[in-house]
Each structure stands twice: as structure tokens, then as C-alpha cells.
Design a protein around this motif. Structure first.
Motif, PDB file in Angstrom:
ATOM      1  N   GLY A  47      41.500  38.132  44.952  1.00  0.00           N
ATOM      2  CA  GLY A  47      41.822  39.459  44.437  1.00  0.00           C
ATOM      3  C   GLY A  47      40.749  40.473  44.765  1.00  0.00           C
ATOM      4  O   GLY A  47      40.511  41.406  44.016  1.00  0.00           O
ATOM      5  N   PRO A 119      41.380  35.203  36.117  1.00  0.00           N
ATOM      6  CA  PRO A 119      42.602  35.987  35.867  1.00  0.00           C
ATOM      7  C   PRO A 119      43.164  36.482  37.196  1.00  0.00           C
ATOM      8  O   PRO A 119      42.423  36.906  38.061  1.00  0.00           O
ATOM      9  CB  PRO A 119      42.115  37.150  35.004  1.00  0.00           C
ATOM     10  CG  PRO A 119      40.659  37.235  35.272  1.00  0.00           C
ATOM     11  CD  PRO A 119      40.197  35.868  35.584  1.00  0.00           C
ATOM     12  N   THR A 121      44.071  38.920  38.845  1.00  0.00           N
ATOM     13  CA  THR A 121      44.160  40.375  39.018  1.00  0.00           C
ATOM     14  C   THR A 121      43.530  40.764  40.341  1.00  0.00           C
ATOM     15  O   THR A 121      42.603  40.126  40.823  1.00  0.00           O
ATOM     16  CB  THR A 121      43.386  41.112  37.905  1.00  0.00           C
ATOM     17  OG1 THR A 121      42.102  40.509  37.802  1.00  0.00           O
ATOM     18  CG2 THR A 121      44.118  41.023  36.588  1.00  0.00           C
ATOM     19  N   ILE A 123      41.367  43.524  42.252  1.00  0.00           N
ATOM     20  CA  ILE A 123      40.473  44.653  41.996  1.00  0.00           C
ATOM     21  C   ILE A 123      40.501  45.525  43.241  1.00  0.00           C
ATOM     22  O   ILE A 123      39.976  45.156  44.291  1.00  0.00           O
ATOM     23  CB  ILE A 123      39.050  44.167  41.699  1.00  0.00           C
ATOM     24  CG1 ILE A 123      39.082  43.275  40.462  1.00  0.00           C
ATOM     25  CG2 ILE A 123      38.127  45.346  41.468  1.00  0.00           C
ATOM     26  CD1 ILE A 123      37.766  42.656  40.122  1.00  0.00           C
TER      27      ILE A 123
ATOM     28  N   GLU B   3      45.425  31.558  41.086  1.00  0.00           N
ATOM     29  CA  GLU B   3      44.907  31.230  39.755  1.00  0.00           C
ATOM     30  C   GLU B   3      44.179  29.920  39.856  1.00  0.00           C
ATOM     31  O   GLU B   3      44.766  28.847  39.722  1.00  0.00           O
ATOM     32  CB  GLU B   3      46.081  31.100  38.774  1.00  0.00           C
ATOM     33  CG  GLU B   3      46.576  32.428  38.285  1.00  0.00           C
ATOM     34  CD  GLU B   3      46.924  32.367  36.805  1.00  0.00           C
ATOM     35  OE1 GLU B   3      47.668  33.216  36.363  1.00  0.00           O
ATOM     36  OE2 GLU B   3      46.443  31.424  36.116  1.00  0.00           O
ATOM     37  N   ALA B  56      37.094  40.069  35.794  1.00  0.00           N
ATOM     38  CA  ALA B  56      37.942  41.180  36.231  1.00  0.00           C
ATOM     39  C   ALA B  56      37.146  42.484  36.309  1.00  0.00           C
ATOM     40  O   ALA B  56      37.614  43.541  35.909  1.00  0.00           O
ATOM     41  CB  ALA B  56      39.149  41.337  35.300  1.00  0.00           C
TER      42      ALA B  56
END
Lengths: 162, 102, 469
Positions: A47, A119, A121, A123, B3, B56
Motif C-alpha cells: 500500500g 491494515p 490501506t 497511503i 493483508e 497506516a
């Protein structure tokens, strides 16, 4: 996507091992570029598309190219390859390889198996830029002075004599 | 996106780091040593990106950018030094070019 | 704005670079560099009313940073003055020396004001990259290039260790700021990933501080680098890193942690004994001073491990004295050397006392202070360190401190004996005398060493006043 991560990771590590075991410098450089490209794919799956692009453009595209230039310039040829054959007997590898395995085993133990999942996600480059020019603004300025130090240094050392 | 457990990402980084370290220790040709150092820096960068992905945050990628800047500066000066080494010692073997007592 | 000293420093890098590009006169470059350093020094008391102040999560300006910024800038000033006379005896281009030196000082300034891994890393690398070229500066004799490459390889490798450690800590705690990490550490000892990260961090830090077992680069680099650059590495570079170590490990509460204390004790003992024992057989002054500096950093670890009310002032006092002594010693070497032929063999100093008595006297003062003999400042420094250790009952370290100092006296005195020997060798090659600015600074420093040895109160007062907040 998970499979992609593991595949790319395996390629990156195998290519890395090839880098340090080659006799010819140019072969090693090419394997290094393969490893970097595989790492870019790893970044993408994590990500982080922005650093994936940067890895290819800057690391593989600028830094490795610099290496290739200098290797070509020195043009060491066959003699160097033969010399490497003499230096790199299996005996030389045993100690360091053992050390490396011990360290990796220690790392695996330290990490434990808690299964903290990343996670899923992405970025985006926009987020990275906002962070870079937000709290890390001074870091950008300092990085420019870092590059200046490299510039002045390389210019001075590149001069013919004195 | 994938994941995967953070541990796996860090282990990959660790493997790359260890490989680079072995390269620095074993190889005598200065090019290979510099290349191995680059590999170690790359591995540390991967660790940062994995860490950033776990929380994140963009901070991991920002650190990677700074590592990139450092690697570039170091490689430029390093290769200039290698050229000087070759000019003065006529070899790229670090052991042969080691005249001062260790 | 509170970061003005750093802005002035950065600005002078740019100004010096631009002027040097158009005006090819070294004297002007050197003078501009000195003006830049002085300007940065002047802004220090001006920002004092606004402290402490956090500027973005990356940098923090507080009294602690202020004091050490002053020390580092003053040391850099002295090195530039010494460097000017030194490079004047060379026909090459010394402009880049001043630019890179200013950049290196900027790197160390960032290190002492750092409160985040990003500024820690960037400051460290600005310092390192500038040093790679500074060490290899005149390129001949060719040991310069060898020293530069050795330093680069090791600095690059340990930087990677440092980064990996930072990444592990970040992965575990989710923040890279000094205070953020301090807030999120709970039950430090049992947090394995954090401690591993700290261990890797220590590898990078110990390399810069030249502590055993990360000291192998020190003698070769000290020997191979030009004398003013060696002076810089021995003082400014180490000092900044030590200041950072104290700040970071102190804020995280690691200095009260048993495992960390044991590791640091082991490193300190190894450095003190190893440094002193290895110096005994040295015939090369620069290598001798290299091993001696390894031992002195070992001594400095004692108040760190003790970590009590005396720590900050003991470290500050000892660093000031250490800077004075080292700059004195390398100043003498610089004065006697030229870039292509350094006076580094012990035999070259034979009979120095009869040919250049005042210079030899200054060198003797520096050496005796390093040995810790009365009535010089070095003894006061060691007493201060020892009292910090006594307060925390660090018996092993105190024993090793005494042991190391005794061994040290032997080789420091040997240099003095060589200087006093009568010899028929030719007059030392014509180099600058004590009438130069560099020479005058040497006299002032030597005087300070004697003064502080007899009457250390002014310095202690200064330290107490600045750190009172």
C-alpha cells in the motif's frame, strides 16, 4: 495480492543472495536491479505506491546507473573476475553466513508470532506529500543540505589532482 | 492491498539486511562492499515502509525518502573515493589498499 | 525565531559557497566562515529568553542544546583558524574544506537539537557525508583516501544498523518522536522488539563515539586524515553524538534500566582498558591520541551510567575540558605539519623542547591534562566524573577509571620524555609559529587548562546557571 507479496519477496531475497555471490561486478549490479524491482513490487503490495515508484526511479534508475558508469569506467575485465574466483572460496563464506543465520533467527524470535496484521490501506502520494511538507518540512530542508554535502564532496574528490 | 502479518514484512527486511551484511564482510572488491551497503540501507527502508503500513501513517514512507537522499549522497562521494583509490593504489582490493596498521 | 543559530549556520554555508565560487581567495573564504560561526554564536544568547521551544516534532531548542551549540561552534571556530594556517602550506584548493566543515557543524547542530528519529538521522548523515570528503581531503599522501574509504564503509554499515533499529522501534510503538516514544514505553525490559531496536541504535551511536568494540576505524582514520579534520572528529563529532545519547537515553528512562546499564558498563570498561592498553605501544602520535580518545569516551560513560543529579554537570564540565585538551594537542600537530607531510611519528617530536620550547610546553600541558595530573583541568574533570560515580556506588567503574588513568600516565609521559631528549636532528621544517592566530589560540587554551585546573569555579558556575532551568 498476498501471493504477490510473497512471490516478490522471494525474488528480492534470491536476487540479493545472487548479488553478493557473483564474480563479475556487472552481473552483480544487474541482479541488484532485479532485487530492487522486486522490492518495488513489495512496496506496492504494502500500500505504498509512491515509494514503489521512487524505488524504481531513484534507486534503480539513478544510484545503480551511477554504479554501472563507474564500473564501466574502471573496466577491470577478465583479470578481476579471475581474482574474485581465488578470493571467494566456500571457506570464506561459512563464518559470515552462520552469523547472518543466527541474526535472522534472533529477529524471528524477537518478533514473536503475535500476528499483527497490516491494515489493508493504501497511503497515497497526496498523504505522503502532506506529511512531508507538514511536520517533516525541516527534514526536507536538511535533506537538501545533505545532498549539498554530497555534491561539494564529490566535486572536490573528482578533480584530477589536488 | 495485501493483508499480511507485519512480522513477515520485517523478516524479509531482516533477510535482505543479513545478506547485505554478509556481503560487506566477505567481499574484498570495493564495488561489492558498496553495493552490499546499499542493500542494507534498502532493507532498512523496507522495514520503515512495513512499520508505516502497520500504523497506516505516511511517516514510514517519508523516512524512506530521506534514506534515499542519504544513499544518493553517500554513493556519489563513495564512488568518487573509489576512483581516487584506483588512481593511487592501482587496485580495487580493500585489503591490498590497507597500508596503515589496523 | 528560536532556531536562528541553525539558520545562520545554513545561511553561511550558502554564502561561503557562492563567494568561493566567484572569489578564488582562500583568506576571504576562511574569514567568511569565521564570521558565519561567530554570528551563529552571537545569536545563542539572543534566543535564550524563548527557551525551551519545540519546533515541529523534529527539533527542540532548550538550554541543554544551547550550551552544547556554543561549545561546538567555539570548537569549530578554533579548528577553522588552525586549518587556515595548515592549508596555506598546500598548493591545492582548500575552499571545499571550509564549506564542508560548515556543513559538518550544521549536522552536529541538528544532532544536539534533535528530538525525532528523522532529525537524528539527517543530522548524522550530513555530518558523515561531509566527513567522508574532509577525511580524504588532500588525496595525497594516499593514506587519506584509504582512511576516507574505511570511514565510509563503516559509517554506511552502522548507519544501516541504526536505521533498522529505528524502524523496529517505530514498528513497535508507532511514533518516531523522542517524547512520543517516552510516553509509549511501558515495562521497557519486557518489550523485546523495543530493546532490540535500542540495541541496534546503540551500534550506530557507539561507532560514532569510537567505543569498544566499534572502535577499529579510529586509529586508521585519525592517522590518515589531515590534522585539523582529526581534531574535528575527535571533538565536535564525538561531542555531538554523546550529547544526543544522553538526551535520548535519559528521556526514555533507559539509563535506569539494568540491562542497558550492564551493556554500557561493559562497553565503558572495555573502552577504558582497551584504549589505554593499546595506546602504550604506539609510536605514532595521532594513533596514540586516537586510542587515548577511545579511553576518554569510556570515562565519559561513567556519569551516564550513574545517572544522578550530578550527571549533566559532570558531562558538561568534562566535555569542555576534553575539547580544550584535544584541540590543544591537535593544534600543536597542525602547526608543525603540512598537508603533504604530517608530523605524526613520535620520533619527529624528539628534542622539540629545545627547538620550539613554548610549543613543546603547550603540548606538555595538553598531555598532562589528558593524563589527569594536577594542577591541570583534566584532573578536575576526572574528579567530577568520579564523584558522579561515587554517588551511585559504581565501584567497578571507579576502579577501572583509576587503573586506566595510571596506564595512561605511562604513555603520555613517554611523549614528554621524547620531547625533552637532546638530539642532533635538523631544525623542524619551517612552519607557522606561535605568532599566528592559531598559535595565539593555543596559548589561550593552554592557559585555560591550567587556570581551570586550579580554579574550576567559573566554569562550574556557568554550567549551573545555564542548566538551572
Amino acid at each position: 495480492m498476498n501471493i504477490l507479496f510473497y512471490l516478490a519477496a522471494v525474488v528480492a531475497v534470491v536476487a540479493a543472495v545472487m548479488v553478493i555471490t557473483r564474480l563479475n561486478a556487472v552481473h552483480a549490479l544487474l541482479y541488484m536491479i532485479v532485487s530492487l524491482l522486486a522490492l518495488a513490487l513489495v512496496f506496492y503490495t504494502l500500500g505504498a505506491p509512491f515509494v514503489a515508484a521512487l524505488e524504481i526511479i531513484i534507486y534503480a534508475g539513478a544510484i545503480m546507473v551511477l554504479f554501472v558508469f563507474v564500473v564501466m569506467m574502471l573496466n577491470l575485465g577478465e583479470a578481476a573476475t579471475a581474482q574474485e574466483l581465488i578470493w571467494l572460496n566456500p571457506h570464506a563464506w561459512r563464518g559470515p553466513a552462520l552469523l547472518a543465520l543466527v541474526l535472522v533467527a534472533l529477529l524471528v524470535y524477537t518478533l514473536g508470532g503475535n500476528g499483527r496484521f497490516l491494515p489493508a490501506t493504501i497511503i497515497s502520494p497526496k498523504q505522503v506529500s502532506l506529511t512531508l511538507f507538514g511536520p517533516y518540512l525541516l527534514g526536507v530542508e536538511l535533506a537538501s543540505f545533505l545532498l549539498l554535502a554530497g555534491l561539494v564532496g564529490a566535486h572536490h574528490l573528482g578533480k584530477r589532482d589536488g | 492491498m495485501a493483508e499480511i502479518p507485519m512480522e513477515h514484512g520485517l523478516i524479509v527486511a531482516g533477510l535482505l539486511f543479513a545478506t547485505g551484511m554478509v556481503g560487506v564482510i566477505v567481499r574484498r572488491n570495493i564495488f561489492f562492499i558498496l553495493l552490499s551497503i546499499e542493500m542494507m540501507l534498502n532493507a532498512a527502508g523496507l522495514a520503515f515502509v512495513v512499520a508505516g503500513a502497520r500504523w497506516a501513517q505516511a511517516d514510514g514512507q517519508v523516512m524512506f525518502i530521506f534514506i534515499l537522499a542519504m544513499a544518493a549522497a553517500e554513493v556519489s562521494v563513495g564512488l568518487a573515493l573509489v576512483l581516487q583509490l584506483y588512481n593511487r593504489f592501482k587496485t580495487v582490493d580493500v585489503d591490498a589498499a590497507s597500508e596503515m596498521r589496523g | 525565531m528560536v532556531l536562528t543559530p541553525l539558520w545562520v549556520l545554513a545561511g553561511s554555508v550558502v554564502v561561503v559557497m557562492l563567494v568561493a565560487a566567484f572569489v578564488q581567495r582562500e583568506r576571504i573564504t576562511a574569514v567568511l566562515t569565521l564570521i558565519g560561526l561567530t554570528a551563529a554564536l552571537i545569536t545563542l544568547p539572543l534566543v535564550q529568553p524563548y527557551l525551551p521551544h519545540q519546533v515541529t516534532p523534529l527539533l527542540v531548542m532548550d538550554e541543554y542544546a544551547l550550551f552544547y551549540l556554543g561549545l561546538l561552534l567555539a570548537a569549530a571556530f578554533i579548528i577553522v583558524v588552525q586549518g587556515y594556517s595548515y592549508w596555506r602550506r598546500w598548493d591545492g584548493d582548500a575552499h571545499a574544506f571550509y564549506i564542508l566543515l560548515l556543513l559538518a557543524v550544521l549536522g552536529t547542530a541538528v544532532l544536539v537539537t534533535s528530538s525525532h528519529f528523522a532529525s537524528f538521522f539527517l543530522g548524522l548523515e550530513i555530518l558523515s557525508v561531509a566527513l567522508y570528503t574532509l577525511i580524504a581531503y588532500s588525496q595525497s599522501p594516499r593514506k587519506r583516501v584509504e582512511a576516507g574509504l574505511k570511514y565510509l564503509i563503516l559509517a554506511g554499515t552502522t548507519a544501516a544498523f541504526l536505521l533498522f533499529g529505528m524502524a523496529l522501534i517505530y514498528a513497535e510503538l508507532g511514533t518516531m518522536s523522542l517524547i512520543g516514544i517516552a510516553e509509549r514505553i511501558t515495562a521497557v525490559s519486557s518489550n523485546l522488539l523495543f530493546m532490540t531496536g535500542v540495541g541496534l541504535l546503540l551500534v550506530g551511536i557507539a561507532f560514532k563515539l569510537a567505543l569498544v568494540p566499534f572502535h577499529l576505524w579510529t586509529p586508521d582514520v585519525y592517522q590518515g586524515a589531515p590534522a585539523p579534520v582529526t581534531a574535528f572528529i575527535a571533538t565536535v563529532s564525538k561531542g555531538a553524538m554523546f550529547v544526543l545519547l544522553l538526551r535520548y537515553f535519559g528521556t526514555w528512562g533507559l539509563l535506569q534500566n539494568g540491562q542497558v546499564d550492564n551493556t554500557l558498563t561493559f562497553i565503558a570498561v572495555a573502552s577504558i582498558l582497551g584504549g589505554n592498553l593499546l595506546a602504550v605501544q604506539q609510536q605514532n602520535i595521532k594513533r596514540l591520541l586516537a586510542y587515548s580518545s577511545i579511553a576518554h569516551l569510556g570515562y565519559l560513560l561513567i556519569p551516564l551510567i550513574a545517572f544522578n543529579a550530578m550527571t549533566t554537570s559532570a558531562v558538561a564540565f568534562y566535555l569542555v575540558v576534553y575539547f580544550l585538551t584535544t584541540l590543544c594537542a591537535f593544534g600543536v600537530i597542525s602547526l608543525l605539519s603540512r598537508p603533504t607531510a604530517e608530523q605524526e611519528e613520535l620520533s619527529a617530536y624528539q628534542g622539540l623542547f629545545w627547538q620550539r620550547p613554548y610549543l613543546a610546553l603547550i603540548f606538555m600541558v595538553a598531555l598532562l591534562s589528558l593524563a589527569g595530573l594536577p594542577p591541570l583541568a583534566g584532573l578536575m574533570g576526572k574528579v567530577y566524573l568520579a564523584s558522579a560515580g561515587l554517588t551511585s556506588q559504581l565501584w567497578l567503574l571507579l576502579l577501572v577509571l583509576v587503573l586506566g588513568s595510571v596506564i595512561g600516565v605511562f604513555y603520555y609521559l613517554r611523549v614528554i620524555v621524547v620531547m625533552v631528549q637532546r638530539t642532533e636532528s635538523e631544525e623542524k621544517t619551517a612552519v607557522s609559529g606561535l605568532q599566528t592566530p592559531g598559535g595565539i589560540l593555543l596559548i589561550v587554551m593552554a592557559f585555560l587548562l591550567v587556570f581551570l585546573g586550579v580554579y574550576p569555579n567559573p566554569l562550574i558556575q556557568l554550567i549551573t546557571v545555564i542548566f538551572a532551568s
